[in-house]
Enzyme design. Structure first.
Site, short mmCIF file in Angstrom:
data_model
loop_
_atom_site.label_atom_id
_atom_site.label_comp_id
_atom_site.label_asym_id
_atom_site.label_seq_id
_atom_site.Cartn_x
_atom_site.Cartn_y
_atom_site.Cartn_z
N HIS A 1 0.73 -1.03 0.07
CA HIS A 1 0.08 -0.07 0.02
C HIS A 1 0.79 1.18 0.01
CE1 HIS A 1 -3.30 -2.74 1.78
NE2 HIS A 1 -3.11 -2.75 0.53
N CYS B 1 5.16 12.89 -6.74
CA CYS B 1 3.95 13.76 -7.34
C CYS B 1 2.76 12.65 -7.67
CB CYS B 1 4.35 14.66 -8.40
SG CYS B 1 2.99 15.60 -9.16
N CYS C 1 2.34 13.67 -11.83
CA CYS C 1 3.25 13.34 -12.83
C CYS C 1 4.39 12.55 -12.58
CB CYS C 1 4.04 14.51 -13.12
SG CYS C 1 5.25 15.48 -12.02
N CYS D 1 4.75 20.72 -7.08
CA CYS D 1 5.74 19.86 -7.58
C CYS D 1 6.51 20.78 -8.40
CB CYS D 1 4.95 18.78 -8.46
SG CYS D 1 6.09 17.85 -9.49
N CYS E 1 5.62 19.54 -12.51
CA CYS E 1 4.29 19.79 -13.04
C CYS E 1 3.74 21.01 -12.62
CB CYS E 1 3.34 18.58 -13.13
SG CYS E 1 2.90 18.28 -11.44
#
Length: 328
Positions: A147, A155, A158, A194, A197
């Site tokens: 998990h 990110c 992206c 980020c 992006c």
């Protein structure tokens, strides 16, 4: 029901035998209890005590959290508003960086198993606490975070990765503390963007509800279940799919050893009832009832590894170290 006091001794003999060459683990929250990590799902845990009114969110999002506290870890929620996830996870992210919680006897058993026998094929952990990775003698490729994990960052939009310590510094300065633990936390949250992006979707590599599991789980498990001689299931209720599929995917000759407070997995094919069983060779499924720390400490003792564990005593959490002293 095969829950005799001899079951640990039988497992120790099997692990030491030439018939056992490949061991895989499936672990859950029970292996980390002794570390003191706050529980998420149980009564009094994070979800049970969630206070949406303290979280940076719209009124509609707060209503969602009131109805279903787990919505703070839904992918759709995170992509709309990263603050609920970040504010709820803040103390766990920073605690992971500082190694506030330590690997337990159960974790150290897996490390000793690899070091002493070289029979550890894989650890499939459903926990996101990263404690398995404190066991440095276990090669990283042998640990599958089913998990995800709090100890790595990327990110969600992206997939660009970020240095964990750099991310924690941003969490410390950008995310408010809804638990009122850190007096140096900001009074309001601001986005962690980020650099690749430009979206506020940087987070630990935990699997959000609605996301796919890491490909490593499927890539490794297909081969592991065919070759395993022993599957050790520790501290998990076996209710979460597809992690619990390991129980019925292992080959028919693979022995299955459950360590838990309750017998679990009967609906998955586990059978702890000894109709015609007479020896360990006739049995497939075993159950040891009790806390993971107690059972694995006993198993370490039966395997003759107590001196090795004693040398790790300073690396153990207080509860585990105390148990070790009491057993000495």
């Amino acid at each position: 029901m095969i829950v005799s006091k001899d079951v640990v001794s039988e497992m120790a003999r099997f692990i030491s035998s030439k018939d056992c060459q490949s061991i895989i683990f499936l672990t859950g929250a029970g292996v980390s209890v002794a570390s003191g990590i706050p529980d998420f799902r149980s009564p009094g845990g994070m979800y049970d005590t969630l206070k949406p009114e303290l979280i940076t969110a719209t009124s509609m999002q707060r209503k969602m959290m009131e109805t279903d506290p787990t919505s703070v870890v839904y992918k759709d929620m995170f992509l709309q508003n990263s603050f609920p996830y970040m504010e709820v996870r803040r103390p766990f992210i920073l605690g992971t960086q500082k190694q506030k919680w330590k690997a337990t006897i159960a974790h150290r058993f897996m490390e000793l198993l690899h070091e002493k026998t070289d029979k550890l094929t894989r650890v499939y952990t459903q926990n996101i606490d990263g404690l398995d990775h404190q066991c440095k003698k276990i090669p990283k490729e042998k640990i599958i975070n089913v998990h995800g994990t709090l100890s790595e960052v990327a990110c969600e939009n992206c997939s660009e990765e970020m240095d964990f310590d750099e991310f924690c510094d941003k969490v410390s300065h950008n995310i408010k503390d809804i638990y009122e633990i850190d007096e140096n936390a900001p009074s309001a949250s601001t986005p962690i963007v980020c650099p690749s992006c430009g979206k506020a979707t940087v987070k630990p590599k935990t699997v959000l509800f609605g996301s796919s599991l890491p490909s490593e789980f499927f890539d490794c498990s297909d081969e592991d279940v065919m070759n395993a001689d022993l599957l050790i299931v520790a501290g998990t209720s076996l209710v979460v799919f597809p992690a619990n599929s390991l129980v019925y995917r292992v080959n028919d000759d693979c022995k299955r050893f459950v360590v838990n407070m309750d017998a679990v997995g009967q609906e998955l094919g586990l059978n702890f009832y000894g109709n015609d069983y007479s020896t360990i060779n006739d049995r497939r499924d075993f159950f040891a009832k009790g806390p993971c720390e107690d059972i694995f400490l006993d198993l370490i003792d039966k395997l003759g590894w107590m001196e090795d564990l004693q040398r790790m005593s300073k690396q153990l959490p207080p509860a585990s170290a105390s148990l070790l002293r009491d057993d000495a």
